[in-house]
Design a protein around this motif. Structure first.
Motif, short mmCIF file in Angstrom:
data_model
loop_
_atom_site.label_atom_id
_atom_site.label_comp_id
_atom_site.label_asym_id
_atom_site.label_seq_id
_atom_site.Cartn_x
_atom_site.Cartn_y
_atom_site.Cartn_z
N ASP A 107 -1.84 -0.84 8.75
CA ASP A 107 -3.20 -0.40 8.42
C ASP A 107 -3.83 0.34 9.59
N GLY A 108 -4.68 1.30 9.24
CA GLY A 108 -5.37 2.07 10.28
C GLY A 108 -4.54 3.30 10.64
N TYR A 113 -18.56 -6.34 9.21
CA TYR A 113 -17.83 -5.11 8.89
C TYR A 113 -18.22 -4.74 7.46
N ASN A 151 -18.76 2.95 8.86
CA ASN A 151 -18.64 4.38 9.09
C ASN A 151 -19.97 5.04 8.78
N LEU A 162 -9.35 -1.37 10.20
CA LEU A 162 -9.96 -2.60 9.69
C LEU A 162 -9.61 -3.82 10.54
N GLU A 171 0.83 -1.21 0.00
CA GLU A 171 0.00 0.00 0.00
C GLU A 171 0.86 1.26 0.00
N LYS A 229 -13.42 2.02 -0.21
CA LYS A 229 -12.11 2.58 0.11
C LYS A 229 -11.02 1.51 0.16
N TYR A 286 -17.63 -1.83 4.26
CA TYR A 286 -17.19 -0.57 3.64
C TYR A 286 -17.88 -0.51 2.28
N TYR A 337 -17.13 0.70 15.73
CA TYR A 337 -16.31 1.07 14.57
C TYR A 337 -15.18 1.96 15.05
P1 AHM Z 1 -5.46 3.07 5.59
O1 AHM Z 1 -4.93 1.84 4.87
O2 AHM Z 1 -5.08 4.35 4.92
O3 AHM Z 1 -5.14 3.03 7.04
O4 AHM Z 1 -7.06 3.02 5.40
C1 AHM Z 1 -7.74 1.86 5.67
C2 AHM Z 1 -8.60 2.08 6.87
C3 AHM Z 1 -9.14 0.82 7.45
O5 AHM Z 1 -8.27 0.29 8.40
C4 AHM Z 1 -10.40 1.32 8.10
O6 AHM Z 1 -11.33 0.33 8.33
C5 AHM Z 1 -10.87 2.35 7.11
O7 AHM Z 1 -9.72 2.83 6.47
C6 AHM Z 1 -11.55 3.47 7.79
O8 AHM Z 1 -11.96 4.40 6.84
P2 AHM Z 1 -12.98 5.58 7.20
O9 AHM Z 1 -12.22 6.51 8.10
O10 AHM Z 1 -13.32 6.18 5.88
O11 AHM Z 1 -14.15 4.96 7.89
#
Ligand code: AHM
Ligand code: MG
Length: 334
Positions: free
Chosen positions: A118-119, A261, A210, A247, A94, A273, A263, A243
């Motif tokens: 992540d997150g 969960y 969200n 993730l 990523e 996303k 999205y 939430y």
């Molecule tokens: P990131 O990879 O930039 O951290 O984004 C992924 C994250 C996930 O961990 C999470 O569930 C989601 O984006 C949350 O998005 P939002 O703030 O739009 O709800």
């Protein structure tokens, strides 16, 4: 005194490998290095509040050295350890627009996709974050790696998992024979088997989405969120909304307790996303191995053939009956 045998992740992987005498250990060596990466990132995450590594990427510190953000540091750790493993051809991350080719890995068999940390929005506020990985075998070991080797559908994953840096650090993975969770014992720096054969309850009472985006969701998803909040004693509704925006943290809780969960697509982001290769596919492999479901709303996530390395897909993932229910409501609306 607890009489359960102590089984470390290394021991467990060695035992699993011995059941398949033809397996040559290349995957195990990738796992050893993933585990080492997990311990190094864990160390950096745990000291993040003490050492000033939380700043924005690109800032310089007093020595004039560039300060790195934790997600950049995590990415570098994974890349270095995959380079060293000798069994990885390349890594899709990523953090990087382009593919990372492991030096000397031209003849290696495996391809790794990662979200190193992540997150990211949770890093600075001391909430749970995690690393996600997905492993594929290249299609033709005797030819140079092509885009098709990297863009394989999720059903071809040979292994997937995540490391959650939460109140404890856990390594959760599958190679297609169930889902196993190992908790890091800080005192011996070993991941020890704590959650054998994880199964997600078929039905749960938690929904994770969200809700700030609610008005932009397709009508069927809005109806499902409404249903989650409705009253029905027999069905244990209203469900609880949970939430945290990370993730792995949301997924991990739902995996253990039962839940969904989501999205969903929105008007602004019709593909949601989350990224297919290193977020949705690995989580989908895990959830299906644990008896749950994962869907984009149109297809089983793991059957989507990726067209781009950083492709996004909408996702509905978790307890099978909850996923079925939201799909049902979306279909009625379609
Ligand atoms: P990131 O990879 O930039 O951290 O984004 C992924 C994250 C996930 O961990 C999470 O569930 C989601 O984006 C949350 O998005 P939002 O703030 O739009 O709800
Ligand atoms: Mg991510």
């Amino acid at each position: 005194m607890n009489q359960n045998p102590l089984i470390t992740l290394n021991q467990f992987i060695a035992d699993e490998q011995s059941k398949f005498p033809k397996v040559n250990g290349n995957l195990s060596s990738i796992f050893r290095n993933l585990q080492l990466a997990a311990k190094m990132i864990n160390r950096d995450v745990r000291k993040a509040g003490l050492v000033d590594i939380l700043g924005n990427f690109g800032e310089t510190n007093v020595q004039g050295e560039e300060q790195k953000k934790l997600d950049v540091i995590s990415n570098e750790i994974f890349m270095r350890l995959m380079d060293l493993s000798g069994n990885c051809v390349c890594v899709v991350s990523e953090e990087d627009e382009d593919i990372h080719w492991c030096p000397g890995g031209e003849n290696a068999k495996y391809i790794l996709a990662i979200d190193p940390l992540d997150g990211s929005s949770n890093i600075d506020v001391n909430a749970s974050i995690g690393s996600i990985f997905s492993i594929y075998k290249r299609l033709s070991p005797d030819k140079p790696v092509t885009k098709e080797d990297i863009l394989q559908a999720g059903i071809h994953q040979v292994a997937a998992g995540y490391i959650i840096y939460g109140t404890a650090t856990m390594f959760v993975y599958t190679t297609g024979n169930g889902v196993f969770g190992f908790t890091l014992d800080d005192s011996i720096q070993e991941f020890c088997l704590s959650h054998p054969n994880i199964m997600i309850p078929e039905m749960g009472s938690i929904f994770s989405v969200n809700e700030g985006n609610l008005k932009e969701f397709p009508a069927g998803v809005q109806a499902y969120v409404d249903y989650c909040k409705g009253n029905d004693k027999a069905e244990k509704r209203p469900y609880s909304a949970r939430y945290i925006g990370s993730l792995i943290a949301d997924f991990h809780r739902n995996l253990l307790k039962g839940g969904i969960y989501m999205y969903p697509p929105t008007e602004k982001a019709p593909n949601g996303k989350l990224r297919l290769l290193y977020e949705c596919n690995p989580m989908s492999f895990l959830v299906e191995q644990a008896g749950g479901k994962s869907h984009t709303g149109k297809h089983r996530v793991m059957e989507v053939t990726p067209e781009q390395f950083h492709q996004r897909v909408p996702i509905f993932i978790g307890s099978s009956r909850m996923v079925d229910q939201v799909l049902d409501m979306m279909n009625k609306d379609a």
